[in-house]
Design an enzyme around this catalytic site. Structure first.
Site, PDB file in Angstrom:
ATOM      1  N   HIS A 124      73.514  -8.283  49.447  1.00 54.83           N
ATOM      2  CA  HIS A 124      74.407  -7.810  48.379  1.00 54.83           C
ATOM      3  C   HIS A 124      75.726  -8.579  48.405  1.00 54.83           C
ATOM      4  O   HIS A 124      76.196  -9.055  47.365  1.00 54.83           O
ATOM      5  CB  HIS A 124      74.658  -6.309  48.526  1.00 54.83           C
ATOM      6  CG  HIS A 124      75.693  -5.775  47.581  1.00 54.83           C
ATOM      7  ND1 HIS A 124      75.471  -5.689  46.220  1.00 54.83           N
ATOM      8  CD2 HIS A 124      76.965  -5.309  47.784  1.00 54.83           C
ATOM      9  CE1 HIS A 124      76.556  -5.189  45.635  1.00 54.83           C
ATOM     10  NE2 HIS A 124      77.467  -4.959  46.552  1.00 54.83           N
ATOM     11  N   GLU A 190      75.047   1.912  42.446  1.00 48.49           N
ATOM     12  CA  GLU A 190      74.882   1.181  43.703  1.00 48.49           C
ATOM     13  C   GLU A 190      73.970   2.009  44.584  1.00 48.49           C
ATOM     14  O   GLU A 190      74.272   3.166  44.899  1.00 48.49           O
ATOM     15  CB  GLU A 190      76.240   0.942  44.387  1.00 48.49           C
ATOM     16  CG  GLU A 190      77.077  -0.105  43.659  1.00 48.49           C
ATOM     17  CD  GLU A 190      78.307  -0.556  44.435  1.00 48.49           C
ATOM     18  OE1 GLU A 190      78.824   0.219  45.254  1.00 48.49           O
ATOM     19  OE2 GLU A 190      78.748  -1.702  44.205  1.00 48.49           O
ATOM     20  N   GLN A 231      86.439  -2.991  37.580  1.00 50.47           N
ATOM     21  CA  GLN A 231      86.522  -3.530  38.944  1.00 50.47           C
ATOM     22  C   GLN A 231      87.031  -4.969  38.932  1.00 50.47           C
ATOM     23  O   GLN A 231      87.912  -5.340  39.697  1.00 50.47           O
ATOM     24  CB  GLN A 231      85.128  -3.466  39.574  1.00 50.47           C
ATOM     25  CG  GLN A 231      85.059  -3.913  41.029  1.00 50.47           C
ATOM     26  CD  GLN A 231      83.634  -3.809  41.593  1.00 50.47           C
ATOM     27  OE1 GLN A 231      82.710  -3.400  40.902  1.00 50.47           O
ATOM     28  NE2 GLN A 231      83.473  -4.182  42.844  1.00 50.47           N
ATOM     29  N   TYR A 235      90.654  -5.325  40.981  1.00 49.13           N
ATOM     30  CA  TYR A 235      90.415  -5.297  42.429  1.00 49.13           C
ATOM     31  C   TYR A 235      91.294  -6.238  43.251  1.00 49.13           C
ATOM     32  O   TYR A 235      91.392  -6.093  44.469  1.00 49.13           O
ATOM     33  CB  TYR A 235      88.930  -5.522  42.744  1.00 49.13           C
ATOM     34  CG  TYR A 235      88.481  -6.956  42.899  1.00 49.13           C
ATOM     35  CD1 TYR A 235      88.280  -7.763  41.790  1.00 49.13           C
ATOM     36  CD2 TYR A 235      88.246  -7.497  44.160  1.00 49.13           C
ATOM     37  CE1 TYR A 235      87.852  -9.069  41.937  1.00 49.13           C
ATOM     38  CE2 TYR A 235      87.825  -8.813  44.313  1.00 49.13           C
ATOM     39  CZ  TYR A 235      87.631  -9.585  43.201  1.00 49.13           C
ATOM     40  OH  TYR A 235      87.215 -10.882  43.343  1.00 49.13           O
TER      41      TYR A 235
HETATM   42 CA    CA Z   1      79.750   0.911  47.143  1.00 49.43          CA
END
Ligand code: CA
Length: 406
Positions: A124, A190, A231, A235
């Site tokens: 990931h 997720e 995001q 972020y």
């Molecule tokens: Ca997460």
């Protein structure tokens, strides 16, 4: 057997997971899942078979029960296994001790004090690094030395079945134009697992990798919802914020580490060698099959991902050792997310971001539609189970329907 357990049930005699349930005439209380039923632990307590203060079984969360310590909670689980398999046990001929799972409502199993989310799947982290940064140097220099994580928001962790509205926020769709406000266009799941701690530590105390399992009560499935467009804009430089804290869902049944013990496996080779406080001995990964399905509004479910918890580069013992190495204290009921669990194959990626590769490879759905991210009306369902030598235990599911933005 006192009660029939269907073959292939997630909630076999080998499992005995703990949760909080209610029915029309039973207030929220502790129970264990057994096949299609729940054994009402508050009702069992009335038989005077437990040698601890059973008021903890009538609470609306399991924190105080878990806080009794593993010596007691392990014995409760073992006793229930023995009683269920003995047709003359104290559970015999007492149908009032059981309720059908289909007639019960499940609640948050614990009050979550604190929540940490890790980022511990190398596949990931590599995929996200390739998409957001540099395909050649996808992993940041710290990644193989530190179980990277951040402190999340505990208040918005909710139980499976509770629908959520599409979150709104600030995004910057075009580089040359100012930011805009509105519903996220890139709502994502997720696929994670979460572990729940069962012991408090004092400020200044650390938990070693060898001690970590004593501090972990059990595991749940964890869907850490993410808004990728929010995001991407927010972020830098401090990391996840409003793109992550609008909701995360957990499965209602906590599967204990004891139930999962037969499914331990080796983790991936860690190279370079980790610092001494992150070294560990023995098997610390778990072979748990995971899958994600999307059900469009009025449509049928389609599996979009098959992954496995055993792929995790950093294991739970290392995560807890890292969390506490600086003396950060932990509490009963804390939740620790694994980070998105992706495997090597394209169909094992644990988020839409990866499965549809930032929208460049939309998934074809059975109803003819496409998915780059999650649409309004979609229900996302995650399931997990472990199986070995005829023993099967599972987590049930964590399932959420997405409603339009308010
Ligand atoms: Ca997460």
């Amino acid at each position: 057997m006192i009660i029939n357990i269907p073959e292939n049930s997630d909630f076999s005699i080998h499992n005995i997971p703990f949760g909080i349930f209610s029915t029309q005439d039973r207030s929220p209380r502790a129970g264990v899942a057994v096949g299609e039923h729940i054994l009402d632990l508050a009702a069992v307590a009335e038989l005077d078979v437990f040698d601890f203060n059973t008021a903890v079984l009538e609470k609306e969360v399991l924190n105080d029960f878990i806080g009794l310590g593993k010596e007691i909670t392990k014995k409760v689980r073992r006793d229930i296994q023995l009683w269920l398999q003995d047709d003359t046990s104290i559970l015999a001929n007492k149908p009032e001790l059981f309720v059908k799972r289909s007639e019960a409502q499940m609640h948050m199993p614990v009050y979550v004090n604190d929540y940490t989310d890790f980022y511990s799947s190398i596949e990931h982290a590599t995929n996200v690094g390739k998409m957001f940064r540099d395909p050649e140097n996808a992993l940041l220099p710290n990644w193989k030395h530190i179980p990277v994580g951040y402190h999340g928001r505990a208040s918005s962790i909710v139980v499976s079945g509770e629908p959520i509205h599409r979150p709104k926020g600030q995004t910057k769709p075009k580089a040359e134009e100012p930011p805009v406000f509105g519903p996220t266009q890139r709502l994502d799941f997720e696929l994670e697992m979460g572990f729940i701690t069962g012991k408090n530590t004092a400020l200044g105390e650390s938990v070693s990798t060898a001690e970590a399992e004593d501090h972990i009560f059990g595991l749940v499935l964890f869907n850490d919802w993410s808004a990728r467009d929010i995001q991407k804009w927010e972020y830098v430089p401090l990391g996840p914020f409003l793109a992550k804290n609008f909701a995360s869902h957990i499965s209602p049944w906590i599967v204990t580490l004891e139930a999962l013990a037969p499914f331990k496996v080796h983790g991936p080779q860690q190279d370079p060698k980790v610092l001494p406080y992150l070294e560990y001995e023995g098997l610390k990964n778990y072979d748990i099959h995971l899958e994600v399905g999307i059900t469009p509004d009025n449509g049928s479910e389609q599996t979009v991902c098959k992954s496995n918890f055993k792929y995790m580069y950093w294991n739970m013992a290392q995560q807890l050792a890292h969390q506490t190495v600086n003396g950060c204290n932990i509490n009963i009921g804390d939740l620790y997310g694994s980070g998105t669990i992706s495997g090597k194959d394209e169909n094992s990626y644990g988020s839409m971001l990866e499965l549809a590769w930032m929208g460049t490879k939309p998934l074809k759905m059975k109803d003819g539609t496409e998915r780059k991210f999650i649409l309004d009306g979609d229900t996302v369902t995650m399931r997990g189970f472990a199986e070995k030598n005829g023993k099967r235990i599972g987590f049930g599911e964590v399932s959420t329907k997405i409603l339009p933005a308010k």
